[in-house]
Design a protein around this motif. Structure first.
Motif, PDB file in Angstrom:
ATOM      1  N   GLN A  16     -21.263 -16.006 -12.651  1.00  9.86           N
ATOM      2  CA  GLN A  16     -21.699 -17.426 -11.847  1.00  9.86           C
ATOM      3  C   GLN A  16     -21.716 -18.534 -12.840  1.00  9.86           C
ATOM      4  OE1 GLN A  16     -24.138 -16.869  -8.646  1.00  9.86           O
ATOM      5  NE2 GLN A  16     -22.733 -16.344  -7.125  1.00  9.86           N
ATOM      6  N   HIS A  17     -22.760 -18.293 -13.660  1.00  3.69           N
ATOM      7  CA  HIS A  17     -22.971 -19.341 -14.782  1.00  3.69           C
ATOM      8  C   HIS A  17     -21.630 -19.748 -15.595  1.00  3.69           C
ATOM      9  CE1 HIS A  17     -27.095 -17.258 -14.628  1.00  3.69           C
ATOM     10  NE2 HIS A  17     -27.154 -18.682 -14.298  1.00  3.69           N
ATOM     11  N   LYS A  18     -20.847 -18.755 -15.780  1.00  9.97           N
ATOM     12  CA  LYS A  18     -19.615 -18.961 -16.554  1.00  9.97           C
ATOM     13  C   LYS A  18     -18.696 -19.676 -15.841  1.00  9.97           C
ATOM     14  CE  LYS A  18     -19.751 -14.773 -19.047  1.00  9.97           C
ATOM     15  NZ  LYS A  18     -19.270 -13.500 -19.716  1.00  9.97           N
ATOM     16  N   VAL A  19     -18.749 -19.527 -14.557  1.00 13.30           N
ATOM     17  CA  VAL A  19     -17.821 -20.560 -13.588  1.00 13.30           C
ATOM     18  C   VAL A  19     -18.120 -21.781 -13.584  1.00 13.30           C
ATOM     19  CG1 VAL A  19     -17.021 -20.752 -11.233  1.00 13.30           C
ATOM     20  CG2 VAL A  19     -16.753 -18.599 -12.169  1.00 13.30           C
ATOM     21  N   MET A  20     -19.543 -21.949 -13.434  1.00 14.32           N
ATOM     22  CA  MET A  20     -20.199 -23.298 -13.370  1.00 14.32           C
ATOM     23  C   MET A  20     -19.921 -24.116 -14.622  1.00 14.32           C
ATOM     24  SD  MET A  20     -23.369 -23.137 -10.712  1.00 14.32           S
ATOM     25  CE  MET A  20     -24.207 -21.669 -11.507  1.00 14.32           C
ATOM     26  N   ALA A  21     -20.129 -23.605 -15.796  1.00  6.95           N
ATOM     27  CA  ALA A  21     -19.777 -24.077 -17.006  1.00  6.95           C
ATOM     28  C   ALA A  21     -18.322 -24.740 -17.197  1.00  6.95           C
ATOM     29  CB  ALA A  21     -20.063 -23.270 -18.204  1.00  6.95           C
ATOM     30  N   ARG A  22     -17.467 -23.752 -16.743  1.00  7.79           N
ATOM     31  CA  ARG A  22     -16.017 -24.252 -16.626  1.00  7.79           C
ATOM     32  C   ARG A  22     -15.675 -25.360 -15.875  1.00  7.79           C
ATOM     33  NH1 ARG A  22     -14.843 -18.609 -16.936  1.00  7.79           N
ATOM     34  NH2 ARG A  22     -14.394 -18.473 -14.970  1.00  7.79           N
ATOM     35  N   ILE A  23     -16.514 -25.532 -14.601  1.00  4.96           N
ATOM     36  CA  ILE A  23     -16.338 -26.700 -13.943  1.00  4.96           C
ATOM     37  C   ILE A  23     -16.752 -27.886 -14.457  1.00  4.96           C
ATOM     38  CG2 ILE A  23     -17.075 -27.435 -11.648  1.00  4.96           C
ATOM     39  CD1 ILE A  23     -17.025 -24.605 -10.531  1.00  4.96           C
ATOM     40  N   MET A  24     -17.995 -27.848 -15.022  1.00  6.23           N
ATOM     41  CA  MET A  24     -18.568 -28.932 -15.813  1.00  6.23           C
ATOM     42  C   MET A  24     -17.758 -29.404 -16.892  1.00  6.23           C
ATOM     43  SD  MET A  24     -21.804 -29.808 -14.850  1.00  6.23           S
ATOM     44  CE  MET A  24     -23.119 -29.358 -13.878  1.00  6.23           C
ATOM     45  N   ASN A  25     -17.232 -28.480 -17.622  1.00  3.68           N
ATOM     46  CA  ASN A  25     -16.384 -28.836 -18.720  1.00  3.68           C
ATOM     47  C   ASN A  25     -15.083 -29.598 -18.088  1.00  3.68           C
ATOM     48  OD1 ASN A  25     -18.112 -28.225 -21.038  1.00  3.68           O
ATOM     49  ND2 ASN A  25     -17.035 -26.042 -20.829  1.00  3.68           N
ATOM     50  N   GLU A  26     -14.645 -29.181 -16.980  1.00  4.99           N
ATOM     51  CA  GLU A  26     -13.389 -29.910 -16.393  1.00  4.99           C
ATOM     52  C   GLU A  26     -13.703 -31.303 -15.873  1.00  4.99           C
ATOM     53  OE1 GLU A  26     -12.122 -27.293 -13.113  1.00  4.99           O
ATOM     54  OE2 GLU A  26     -11.492 -25.787 -14.298  1.00  4.99           O
ATOM     55  N   TRP A  27     -15.053 -31.517 -15.583  1.00  8.91           N
ATOM     56  CA  TRP A  27     -15.401 -32.715 -15.329  1.00  8.91           C
ATOM     57  C   TRP A  27     -15.607 -33.787 -16.326  1.00  8.91           C
ATOM     58  CZ3 TRP A  27     -19.517 -31.169 -11.014  1.00  8.91           C
ATOM     59  CH2 TRP A  27     -18.899 -30.892 -10.029  1.00  8.91           C
ATOM     60  N   ARG A  28     -16.040 -33.007 -17.257  1.00 13.53           N
ATOM     61  CA  ARG A  28     -16.157 -33.869 -18.661  1.00 13.53           C
ATOM     62  C   ARG A  28     -14.750 -34.719 -19.296  1.00 13.53           C
ATOM     63  NH1 ARG A  28     -18.642 -30.081 -22.957  1.00 13.53           N
ATOM     64  NH2 ARG A  28     -19.056 -31.864 -24.112  1.00 13.53           N
ATOM     65  N   GLU A  29     -13.632 -33.703 -18.747  1.00 15.50           N
ATOM     66  CA  GLU A  29     -12.458 -34.202 -19.204  1.00 15.50           C
ATOM     67  C   GLU A  29     -11.544 -34.926 -18.068  1.00 15.50           C
ATOM     68  OE1 GLU A  29     -11.320 -33.562 -22.162  1.00 15.50           O
ATOM     69  OE2 GLU A  29     -13.135 -32.277 -22.779  1.00 15.50           O
ATOM     70  N   ARG A  30     -12.153 -35.100 -16.982  1.00 14.68           N
ATOM     71  CA  ARG A  30     -11.625 -35.778 -16.088  1.00 14.68           C
ATOM     72  C   ARG A  30     -11.722 -37.261 -15.973  1.00 14.68           C
ATOM     73  NH1 ARG A  30     -13.361 -34.066  -9.573  1.00 14.68           N
ATOM     74  NH2 ARG A  30     -12.648 -32.183 -10.478  1.00 14.68           N
ATOM     75  N   GLU A  31     -10.594 -37.861 -15.897  1.00 15.89           N
ATOM     76  CA  GLU A  31     -10.345 -39.257 -15.655  1.00 15.89           C
ATOM     77  C   GLU A  31     -11.151 -40.004 -14.461  1.00 15.89           C
ATOM     78  OE1 GLU A  31      -9.818 -41.607 -18.213  1.00 15.89           O
ATOM     79  OE2 GLU A  31      -9.241 -40.005 -19.464  1.00 15.89           O
ATOM     80  N   LEU A  32     -11.830 -40.996 -14.351  1.00 18.49           N
ATOM     81  CA  LEU A  32     -12.487 -41.631 -13.135  1.00 18.49           C
ATOM     82  C   LEU A  32     -10.901 -42.296 -12.437  1.00 18.49           C
ATOM     83  CD1 LEU A  32     -15.715 -43.145 -14.450  1.00 18.49           C
ATOM     84  CD2 LEU A  32     -15.180 -40.739 -13.420  1.00 18.49           C
ATOM     85  N   THR A  33     -11.008 -42.308 -11.296  1.00 20.11           N
ATOM     86  CA  THR A  33     -10.086 -42.927 -10.413  1.00 20.11           C
ATOM     87  C   THR A  33     -10.380 -44.045  -9.895  1.00 20.11           C
ATOM     88  OG1 THR A  33     -10.888 -41.841  -8.398  1.00 20.11           O
ATOM     89  CG2 THR A  33      -9.598 -40.463  -9.782  1.00 20.11           C
ATOM     90  N   GLY A  34     -11.634 -44.727 -10.031  1.00 17.46           N
ATOM     91  CA  GLY A  34     -11.768 -46.152  -9.460  1.00 17.46           C
ATOM     92  C   GLY A  34     -12.212 -45.876  -8.047  1.00 17.46           C
ATOM     93  N   ALA A  35     -12.677 -44.778  -7.688  1.00 17.91           N
ATOM     94  CA  ALA A  35     -12.848 -44.581  -6.030  1.00 17.91           C
ATOM     95  C   ALA A  35     -14.021 -45.397  -5.849  1.00 17.91           C
ATOM     96  CB  ALA A  35     -13.384 -43.014  -5.912  1.00 17.91           C
ATOM     97  N   PRO A  36     -14.326 -45.779  -4.562  1.00 17.75           N
ATOM     98  CA  PRO A  36     -15.137 -46.646  -3.802  1.00 17.75           C
ATOM     99  C   PRO A  36     -16.527 -45.986  -4.020  1.00 17.75           C
ATOM    100  CG  PRO A  36     -14.043 -45.730  -2.127  1.00 17.75           C
ATOM    101  CD  PRO A  36     -13.318 -45.429  -3.468  1.00 17.75           C
TER     102      PRO A  36
END
Length: 454
Positions: free
Chosen positions: A245-265
């Motif tokens: 579970q910790h490994k899955v959450m770490a992968r999710i966090m790393n994905e968010w670090r790479e994600r571009e912001l969309t300009g959502a409201p």
């Protein structure tokens, strides 16, 4: 030949229902009366889980089956200490199991916590879940909000605040809650944790769902992901105690670090290494939040850095844990917010066992663990109760319902819940705002009782 038992359970949430089901399986010659202060059963599942969590709420189906069997008789709208007293329990039952949970917010003793705009998460959860004993309105006037805590409740609160309310119309969200959220001006929700991203208490499903909220950008900050000493990453997969579970959450966090912001409201910010220091205010109202940056001190501890930061927010929600409530005449540990007990057997302040009194769930062990832990917790309590059978005192009176009727208590029962349940489902089917609307929850207590007793 086994002894015929009559047992009362106080609290009709998962803890109480699991305890009753385990008891009737281990000792079939038993009558179980399950009492709750609310007109409807299921406790935390109905009034403590965010409305957009239908998968978690699916556990209601199994709880429903346990109650529908008929061995466990449900009586709602009955408050222990007011409608039903310990003396009544002693006269009518061999034993009582307290499963009242923990519904109050844990305290956070920092300056400014009492300001207007500073709230406990438990109160907010009760509002958006339509708890009948809470106000119908909530002051959603802040554009920027701080949520303190790194557990699932903190994520629920943050997600409900940030999510566009139209995206919850397929849930059982009450009409007044939808209208309140619809008029919220919020643009930014900040979630703060004292420890680092490797120490979060979320579950992977909660974290993953957060990143899938429509029209909401997830914002994380690189300064919170500094590499561990001697490592090239903030997360050590080989460290002791690290689970999948910790490994899955770490992968999710790393994905968010790479994600571009969309300009959502709307934006949902995740901050780590932030210890709350003070809620800032003026004219009695919240206008900001002050934190001290923390650092990893090893072995799960944190150290102070002396670096302070302030954030402009107009509302603060503390989601740092729940705390149990004392019951009249029942030994209570004020430090931990639990009934004093030894393995589920209630004990007095000197540790002496009190015959015929037991506890299970959060009121027994504190508000930790998921619903699955409640089942194993109940097994310990029931095992001790069954082993004590020969020491239990026989009741001297028959049905307790006679006393409730004499006192004018408008109790609800299982057939009444089926009526209320059907009514809520019909409201959902009739709602044209969303094609998949399953249910609209009835909020008012008197209305719930009226429908149930019709």
């Amino acid at each position: 030949m086994s002894k015929h038992l009559k047992v009362a359970i106080i609290g009709a949430g998962p803890a109480g229902i699991y305890a009753g089901n385990i008891l009737k399986n281990q000792h079939p010659d038993v009558e179980i009366d399950l009492f709750d202060s609310l007109p409807a059963p299921y406790g935390l599942i109905r009034y403590g889980v965010a409305p957009d969590h239908p998968r978690i709420k699916g556990i209601v189906n199994s709880l429903h089956e346990m109650l529908a069997e008929g061995t466990i008789r449900f009586y709602g709208n009955v408050t222990f200490g007011t409608d039903l007293h310990l003396k009544d329990i002693r006269e009518h039952y061999h034993a009582v199991i307290f499963a009242t949970g923990a519904i109050k917010d844990a305290q956070l003793n920092i300056p400014g916590i009492e300001l207007d705009g500073s709230y406990g998460a438990a109160d907010f959860v009760s509002w958006y879940d339509g708890h009948p004993d809470y106000p119908r309105t909530w002051p959603l006037v802040a554009k920027e909000v701080a949520v303190l805590g790194n557990g699932n409740v903190a994520l629920d609160v943050a997600r409900v605040l940030a999510k566009l309310p139209d995206d919850m119309l397929s849930t059982d969200i009450p009409a007044n809650v939808y209208e309140g959220l619809k008029n919220s001006p919020v643009t930014d929700v900040h979630v703060f944790g004292r420890r680092g991203p490797a120490s979060i208490k979320f579950t992977p499903i909660e974290l993953r769902e957060l990143g899938e909220v429509k029209d909401v950008d997830i914002v994380v900050y690189e300064e919170d992901f500094a590499a561990l000493p001697g490592k090239d990453s903030w997360f050590d997969e080989d460290a002791e105690g690290v689970t999948n579970q910790h490994k899955v959450m770490a992968r999710i966090m790393n994905e968010w670090r790479e994600r571009e912001l969309t300009g959502a409201p709307r934006r949902l910010h995740l901050h780590f290494w932030h210890k709350p220091v003070e809620v800032l205010g003026t004219d009695g109202k919240v206008f900001g939040m002050k934190f001290e940056r923390t650092a990893d001190a090893g072995a799960g501890a944190i150290s102070h850095t002396g670096e302070f930061r302030e954030y402009a927010v107009q509302a603060v929600y503390r989601a740092i844990g729940y705390f149990g409530s004392e019951l009249p005449g029942i030994p209570f540990d004020e430090k931990y917010g639990v009934i004093r007990n030894d393995g589920g057997r209630v004990v007095d302040e000197h540790g002496k066992r009190i015959t015929g009194m037991y506890a299970t769930g959060w009121i027994k062990r504190g508000p930790v663990g998921l619903i699955g832990h409640t089942k194993s917790d109940a097994m310990e309590t029931i095992a001790n109760l069954v082993s004590d059978i020969e020491t239990l005192v026989d009741p001297t009176e028959e049905s307790v319902l006679t006393k409730l009727i004499e006192r004018g208590v408008e109790y609800t029962d299982w057939s009444g819940w089926l009526k209320l349940n059907e009514h809520e489902l019909s409201l959902g089917a009739a709602d044209t705002s969303h094609v998949d609307r399953e249910r609209v929850k009835v909020v008012d207590r008197d209305e719930q009782v009226k429908i149930s007793r019709s």
